[in-house]
Structure formats: C-alpha cells, structure tokens
Scaffold this motif. Structure first.
Motif, short mmCIF file in Angstrom:
data_model
loop_
_atom_site.label_atom_id
_atom_site.label_comp_id
_atom_site.label_asym_id
_atom_site.label_seq_id
_atom_site.Cartn_x
_atom_site.Cartn_y
_atom_site.Cartn_z
N GLU A 1 33.86 11.80 -55.92
CA GLU A 1 32.71 11.69 -55.03
C GLU A 1 31.48 11.31 -55.81
N SER B 1 27.00 11.54 -55.38
CA SER B 1 25.91 12.09 -54.57
C SER B 1 24.58 11.76 -55.23
N ARG C 1 26.07 12.94 -49.89
CA ARG C 1 27.27 13.00 -50.71
C ARG C 1 28.40 12.26 -50.00
N TYR C 2 29.13 11.43 -50.77
CA TYR C 2 30.26 10.69 -50.23
C TYR C 2 31.45 10.86 -51.16
N GLN D 1 31.74 13.10 -46.20
CA GLN D 1 30.35 12.71 -46.36
C GLN D 1 29.49 13.80 -45.75
N SER E 1 36.88 5.82 -43.85
CA SER E 1 35.59 5.78 -44.53
C SER E 1 34.47 5.43 -43.57
N TRP F 1 29.84 5.33 -43.45
CA TRP F 1 28.57 5.55 -44.12
C TRP F 1 27.72 6.58 -43.37
N PRO G 1 26.68 10.00 -42.42
CA PRO G 1 26.94 11.35 -42.90
C PRO G 1 26.82 12.42 -41.81
#
Length: 198
Positions: A83, A85, A93-94, A112, A193, A195, A197
């Motif tokens: 990950e 962040s 955080r991803y 995320q 996945s 983007w 969060p």
C-alpha cells in the motif's frame, strides 16, 4: 398415452434433467466457497507466512500475533499486499493484495480510505492483514474503522486494529515509524480497484 407420446415425454424429462445437471456443474465453485466460513490458522502458520513475506524485518511479528490472539483468538483469513499513503492533516491510503483462506480459496482485494489527525508525509509499505471472525469471504467487502482500535509497535512492525461489528482486521505494516497512531480513519475493502476512498 401412446407409446410414442410416452417416449417423447421421457426424452423431454431426460433433457431437462441433463440440462439442470449441466447448469449445476457449470456454476463456479467459487460461489459456494464465497459463502463458506473460512477455517482458522494457527499462530505458527501466520508467523511462518509473515516471516517469508517481511523477510529480515519480521522480528516482532510473533509477539504481535500472540498479543492479538489473546484478544481475538485465531485469524481465519489473512491478506498479503502493499500500500501507499500520504497525508497533510488529512490523508489517503490505497492498497492491494491477495486474501488467503484455508478452505474458501484466495482472491484479490483492494482497500482505500481517508484519515485525519496530526500527520504529514508519505510512505509505502508491505502489509500483512490478519482477519478475525470473518463469516464468509465476501464479508471482507465493507468499511473497517480504526477509531475503536488500538495501535502499537513491536520490533519495527506496526500493528493496528480495525473493526466492523464482530469482524476485526489487523494490518501489520513495516516502516510506519512515528505515523502510527497519530490519525483516525477507516479502510474500505473492494473487489476491484477504485480511486474513491469514500
């Protein structure tokens, strides 16, 4: 009923039975596994897998796993991944990895989430997540909050407890340093996945 009609009806019944059987066999076994409750792992198995994953920086893993076991019992799934962040007061955080279970297979997961706190900087980590009380594989896809969790450092590894009802996810991260415990937030797990969060 004539013999010809009886034979035609019998053939139709056989075709229906064959079609139903084919559909049952064609249904992916993963659907059955997804609804199955994963079996637990022993502390020794988790520590061994963690040593292979973290390498030389895993010296505090056994102590952290034993500490968690006293509180939540044995994990019935674990995730290995990575990950990234970044934060300046508020952060993001991803991550992505693979979730392993003993009897319900393995699958890719993504996570995320936002955070807020006395926090600045960026980092990237190898991450192992221990999952406790997971009722089924698909139950991982929800939000887990860190507000009710705890955080501590053992031998260079950071341990944080996140929970949603009875399910607990404990991320074990390398190289967290002073960032550990200085922010509050949640992680959202998804099968793909994204983007977003939130």
């Amino acid at each position: 009923m004539s013999k010809a009609s009886f034979n035609a009806a019998s053939r139709r019944d056989l075709f229906r039975l064959a079609a139903a059987s084919a559909c049952a066999w064609a249904a992916p076994a993963s659907l059955a596994r997804a609804a199955q409750r994963p079996e637990t792992y022993s502390s020794g198995e988790i520590v061994e897998n963690g040593h292979r994953f973290f390498g030389s920086i895993s010296r505090g893993l056994a102590e952290g796993v034993e500490r968690a076991s006293r509180q939540w019992g044995r994990p019935n799934a674990y995730i290995l991944g990575q990950e990234a962040s970044g934060a300046f007061v508020g952060g993001l955080r991803y991550g992505e990895g693979t979730m392993y279970t003993r009897n319900a297979g393995q699958q890719r997961v993504f996570w995320q989430g936002p955070s807020i706190g006395i926090d600045a900087g960026a980092d990237g980590d190898r991450t192992m997540m221990l999952v406790y009380n997971l009722p089924s594989v698909d139950s991982i896809y929800r939000r887990f909050s860190g507000a009710a969790g705890s955080a501590y450092l053992v031998g260079g590894l950071g341990f944080t407890a996140l929970n949603n009802d009875e399910v607990v996810v404990m991320p074990v991260r390398s190289g967290l340093g002073a960032r550990l415990g200085l922010n509050l937030g949640y992680l959202k797990f998804t099968p793909e996945s994204t983007w977003n969060p939130f």
